[in-house]
Structure formats: structure tokens, C-alpha cells
Design an enzyme around this catalytic site. Sequence first.
Site, PDB file in Angstrom:
ATOM      1  N   ARG A 169      40.849 -30.113  -7.096  1.00 50.59           N
ATOM      2  CA  ARG A 169      41.471 -29.541  -5.898  1.00 50.59           C
ATOM      3  C   ARG A 169      42.847 -28.975  -6.218  1.00 50.59           C
ATOM      4  O   ARG A 169      43.240 -27.949  -5.683  1.00 50.59           O
ATOM      5  CB  ARG A 169      41.560 -30.606  -4.789  1.00 50.59           C
ATOM      6  N   HIS A 184      39.362 -42.699  -3.355  1.00 51.39           N
ATOM      7  CA  HIS A 184      39.537 -41.343  -3.882  1.00 51.39           C
ATOM      8  C   HIS A 184      38.553 -40.426  -3.175  1.00 51.39           C
ATOM      9  O   HIS A 184      37.391 -40.767  -3.006  1.00 51.39           O
ATOM     10  CB  HIS A 184      39.274 -41.338  -5.395  1.00 51.39           C
TER      11      HIS A 184
END
Lengths: 674, 243
Positions: free
Chosen positions: A273, A257
Site C-alpha cells: 500500500r 495487520h
Amino acid sequence: MKLIYTDSLVVGAGLAGLRVAIASKERGLDTVVLSLIPAKRSHSAAAQGGMQASLGNTVKGMGDDEDIHFQDTVKGSDWGCDQDVARMFAHCAPKAVRELTNWGVPWTRVTKGPRQVVVNAEKVTIEEAEEAHGLINARDFGGTKKWRTCYTADGTGHSLLYAVDNKAISLDIPVHERVEALSLIHDGKRCHGVVARCMITGELRAYIAKSTTIATGGYGRIYEVSTNAIICEGIGQALALETGVAKLGNMEAVQFHPTAIVPVGILTTEGCRGDGGLLRDKDGHRFMPDYEPEKKELASRDVVSRRMTEHIRKGKGVDSPYGPHLWLDITLLGRKHVETNLREVKEICESFLGIDPAKDWIPVRPTQHYSMGGIRTDKTGQNPQLKGLFSVGEAACWDMHGFNRLGGNSLAETVVGGMIIGKYVADFCQENTLEINTGLAESFVDKVRNEIDELVEGPGTESPFALRKEMERIMMNYVGIFRNGPELEKAVTELQALLKRAKNLGLKCKKRHANPELVEALRVKRMLKVALTVACGAAARTESRGAHAREDFPQRNDKDWLNRTLSSWPDENALTPELDYEELDVMKMELPPGYRGYGINNAIAHPDTDKREKEITKILSELGDDADRYQRQQALMPFEVPEALMARNERLCDNLDRPASAVPGEESEGEQAL
Amino acid sequence: MSQGRTLTFNIFRYDPQEPGDKPKMVKYQLEEAPGMTVFIALNMLREHQDTSLQFDFVCRAGICGSCAMVINGFPTLACRTLTSKYPKGEITLMPLPGFELIGDLSVNTGKFMRELAERLKLWLQPNLDDVDVHRLEAPMAPEEAAKLYELERCVECGVCVSACATKQMRDSFVGAVGMMKIARFELDSRDERTVEDFYHVIGNQDGVFGCMTLLGCQDNCPKDLPHMQQIAYLRRKMAGALV
């Protein structure tokens, strides 16, 4: 020997396991769940961002449907997934979301009218339809063409797990807590249950069942730094492996990740994000547009993780005592957004970093996160080698993720997979009888008892904690984001040396009840075998696909590697798993291998790809223009789910006069990326 | 953050299953590292000094609620307690009171919470029984959804229970965790239960009228849940149910 009988035995009380247990119990079957910990503490609780389902309620999700979700999932998998399974999944995801609503999940809802969002670092005003008011909202996630990720603030896993466990409690499903399964009971053809140990009293029990479902999550903890809870140790996979018969699929497919905090590796959600957060380097420069001008921070996870690593290797990382990192900047989202939609992230930043993410940048780097590999199953969730052995969720290689999972698709897999496979498990229990062979059960209990005797009373001297640390270091250093032949070979050799040493484990604490050192010793031997399946699989796979990135073989090689790695451990004294491969049939694919949309298109094509594309064109042209998307889909790749789940999903756009904004494949990539 | 200092841990040790074992405090010393949490420290102690030391962690990120214990007198989550918080470098660890002791710092909160859920029926009892999962979902006011999530953030760590004087005196008291959950379902428009239904469960000394408002729950809750507000809200509702 204590024997406990049930119809449906589920090992693991996270979302996937509980969902299967509920499906069994609802069919009137006697059901027992085993768990290392209280169900609500399962790692499912840690999922922050959300679950993908193509509801299409929001303006940014309008026009979304199963077809687009399917295409995103297949592309995300780098064509490594089972497309049938991806179809079953995409079809049932909206149903699972709606079912969860009735079990209590307070999904974040759409508010009609204009609202400000951050897209590509700019504040944009979008307007939600009047008719969408109060329906389930969705946020943007990487690798998806539509805003599809349903959520409850950034505590989605928590609220799902609580709702599903509450449902299980309401159905009176017993969860045997602090119980660890240590061996499957099987006769080489059929699985009959497990041998498990109560971690409080040390008691060994044989659980005998018609079906045994492994839902123990991933194997992230074979790595030194992982976002996984400390119980995600791959023991479920090890149990299958140690039968010598059951096979694991794609164990080398391990996802990193992009944004775990440094140094402890705790995750900050992709929602950061998705909601508009940016990645910056030591100069404060937003570097992702330089590498992926189209998708930027919202490229697939494997892509963002590799780009970050590349950028750090160029010397653009921020130096720290724990090595270089980059920054995640969510300050531009504003305090209100951070304190409502990203409050878990805020808490984590405050507690572990002492910073306020509404005004400070967050130190992040790519960290082990997800296990795409697991116990190989067929479409019904059953292991092809051992009848009656099922697996679901991250523990399984049901294979909707292939070599890279999209954000929001794991939480979705737990409940959607559980919903579908739960029905097949219940079918199996109804179609089969309980086969009780106490002699067989006893032989497996004795084996575990001897193993414990040897650890407690034997002459061994090796520390389980020390072996564990070395394994984690090897995996981190040599089987990480970028891989190469020499390092992988080194990993295999060093892990084999550890496995040899593991035969000489010895304990300082001699208790047979509540003994954490004994727990560690029983696990580390099993974890080493799991680690070897990952390292050996990675060493053998001489191509780059999804999260498996070989520096010495940078191309995706469909010609030679459009297949699934299977690992098994037939000789229990061997130091290496046996590998074989299962081909993916291009001629049966709805979406033949193509360009995934990142970097240069350097894949080596499969000889059947052209052939299949021509065939698809022919099938579609024969269908004519009147065929709707369901007919086209059925003509290309018919799929089945249990009857109760076959119905089509209704969407808001079905009720609105205006047409859905998109037909799959007709939008340009640029528009879709917005 | 101080570096290189030596921390002293005073840890409660007791194995209730070991015949003849007596509860005692044991002293351990450990060199502090930057960013060290009680989670990191306890693991190092177990790996290097005493492999029999029992404690619970799962997520080690403040999400799952497993690792609540009493640290220097206050119940809290050990995973996100930085050792640097204690200027003298002395840290005393005790298991949470109010729960069955498994051993050392490990207590059986899971058993407690499951029993509480069964006793109070802490699950949604939907007013729509058979929702058609293939059709559009029923709308819910966005504000209601947000408010429900706010109350739902409880991680069942048990801190509120162990910080509650009423609970320590009366074992049958449902504690802040029970009331917070009742409040969550009371608020939920999808739940068919009425105020009267909830009154039968918590309109007594074991529920809202037993609370002495000492606010140990609110002061120590690691999720900053508004316990005081919810208990007051439920009291008003329960009092109203009587009329």
C-alpha cells in the site's frame, strides 16, 4: 545439574536479542545467546517492508527529522506510549540504520533524477536531488507524514537479520541453538538467569548470568490465525509472568495487520500500500477513501483493519470457503516494480495462492500481527520488579508503540532498542557482580524437572494439541479486532476452564529427549496464562484506544484510561492475573493527547491536557523565536540516551543550501498525507 | 484442486538417540483439504496420529528456510509445497542428506551454516572501520545495492547442499551456499577483502575448482538464486587471481 555461567545472557536470537548480545560482547563481556532455532531463522527475517528512520534523503522525505518521527509515533500509539522512549527511539533510529550499513545491509539507494511513483492511484513523477544519489532510500508507510521507511526491496528483515547475525558470528558470540528457556531463576528481587532445556537431548541446564535479557518476540500464536512465525508463542512473557513478581504491560494491545493472505495468514507487506497498492471490495470498488478520505489505504494499521472489517460486515466482502475477504490490488504498480521491490510478495502469491500479483488481485483480510504488550521495562529496558531482568523488542513493553504500532517501527525498534538497551545491559553487567547461589538454581531446575516428570509419567489425559486449538479459537473469536464486554467475559471464563484442564495434561509420547509433544505441553500451560492476561486486560479496559477497540466503549477515554495495564501472577495456582495500572503523566508529555486524525474526534479529554498545553505555550514563548528545534524540544521534555548516542544526526538538508522544506507543525495535514 | 481424496505419506522415521532404533519408512494416511501444504499435513499427522513425529518449521511462509526436506525425491521447502501438486496423492518425505540428523525429518542445518560462516568468514569486513553513525552515510551505487540484495536472498535452507553430488562425495566442499555468500561479499565495495583473499578460501578443490557443474543447486534452489552464474564468475575471478 549442569551450570553455565556468563555475564550477559540473552534469550532469543532475533534482531533485538542479537543486537544486545553484540553490545555486551563489544564491551568485553562474556555473552551467551539461547535460541529455539538457528538465529537466522528468527521471525525478524519475515519483516518485509522496512524500518523507519528520519534520514530525509529522498524528495518525499525532505524535511523529515526526529521531531516528526516522534510525533507520528506518539499519534500512532494513540497517546498510549511512553513519550520519553519514543524520543530516545526517534533520535537513535538514523544511527542504527547507518550502523547497519557498515555491518553489510545493502539498503536500497536513491537514484537521482525523475522517477515515476504511484500516489493515491495516480502515476506521479518525482525528482530526486543530485546530492541524494546513492544515499539510503525510503518508501511510504501508513501513519507517517514523510516517506521514512528504509528498506531492501521487500526483504528488509532478512537482510538486517543476516547482517546482524553475521556481525555476532564475527564477534564469536555463541548461540546455543534448539534450547528453550522454561523458567527464570530469581530470588524475588534479582534475576540470576534461566533454566533451559535442550530440545535435542532433553538436558536441563541452569544458565547463571549477571543480566538476563528476554528477546523472544511477540505472543501472536495464542491466536488461531496470525502472521507470526509458529515460534512466536509468548513464552518469554510467560517466563516473566511465572516469577509472580515481574509485571507485563498492556497485554491487551494486540495489532491486526490489514493485508494477510487468505486463508493461511501469511503477510503481504504494508509496502504494497505504501508503494501505491489499493484495497478493493467484491465489486472492485476502492472503499478506503469512503471511510478515511485523507489517509485512505495509508491510515494507521488499526484503523485500516477496522474499516476493512466494517466493510466486510456491510456485506461487501468476497465470499470464500474460509469466510469473506477483500482484495489487495498491486497490479497498477506494474510488473517491473512487483518483481523487484515486492518480489517476496510475488513469491508468496505464487506459492500459496497460485496467482500472479502483477495481474491478479490478492485475497486479504486483517489478521493478528503484532504484540504491543510485553514484559514491562523502564527506559533502560530493565524490569522494575526484578533487577537484572531486561527485555527488548516485541517481547518487551518498553512502550514506544502504546496501543498501536506504526508499520516500519517494529524492525526499527529491534535494532534501535537493542542498540540503546544493549548499552544499559552492558552497564549493568559492569556495575554488578555475578551472584551464584547453586541451591537457588537447583531449586528452579528441580521444579522444571518435576513438571516434566509429571507430564511424562503422570496420570493426565488432556492433549496439549487439543487445548492449544481451543485457546486459539477463543482468542480469535472473542478477543479480536472489535471487542465487547460479554464476549471478553466469555473468553476469560473459557480460558480459565482450559487452564484448569491444563493441570491434567498427559503425553502419548514418553520420550524425554527430542519430543515435540512434550515441547507443546510445556508451552501450552504457559501460553494460557499469557492469553488470560490479554483477555482480562481487554475486559477491564472500558475504552477504545489504538488497536484495542471496544464496541461498547467506542471513545478513547483519557480521563479514566490514560494509563498502562500491568498484569502479574503472584499466586501460581490462581486462574486470573492481577491487574493494576500505571498512570501516564500528561504534565510531562511533549505532545499532550489530541486528535489522532481518523474518523470523528470523540476522545474524552484528560483534565490536565489543557493545563499542559498552556504550559507548553508558555515555555515556548519564553524561549523566544531564536530557539532552534533542539532547544524547544529540550525545554519541553528533556530526554537522555547513553552518551555515545547523544550526538545530533546529520542530514542531507544540512549540507544543501536550500532550507528544509518543513518545520514540524507548519504543514497542513493534506500536504503531509501526500 | 482435488478435494476429499486420501493422501498417503511415506515418512522416514529414525531416532538416533533411541538405543536400538532402526531407520524405517512409515505409512500414514490423511484426508486432503483445499490448499493443503506439506506443513499443514505434517502438523495434522503429529496432532492426530503420531505425536512423536519430528520435523522443523518456523515461518511456514517460505521465508526462513527451516523446513527443507526431500519430497518425492527432490529437496525443497515443505511449507510451500501444496499436496495438490502430486496427482497420485502419494508423498514420500525424507530428511535432507548432508546434515546431522536430529530425528525423522529434522536435520541440524543451523550447526552446519554457523560452522561454514566461521570457516569462510562470511561477514562483511568493512574497509571503513569506524563509521560515524551520526554523520551522513557513504553513498553506494543504487545498482550495486540492488545486485547485493539479489545475491543475499539465500535462506540457508540447505537444499543446494543436499542436491550437490560433489558435496555428497567430499564433506569439506563448501557447496553453493558458501560460494554464493563469498560472491556476495566479493561484489560488495564496502568489503576490504581482495580477490587474493578469497582465493585462499575457495580457490581449491573444496571451493570453485571442486564443483562438477551438475547444477543440482541451481535446479532446486527455492529462492532461484543464480548459483551457476556466480560459480562461473568466481572461477573466472579465482583464475585471474593466479596470474
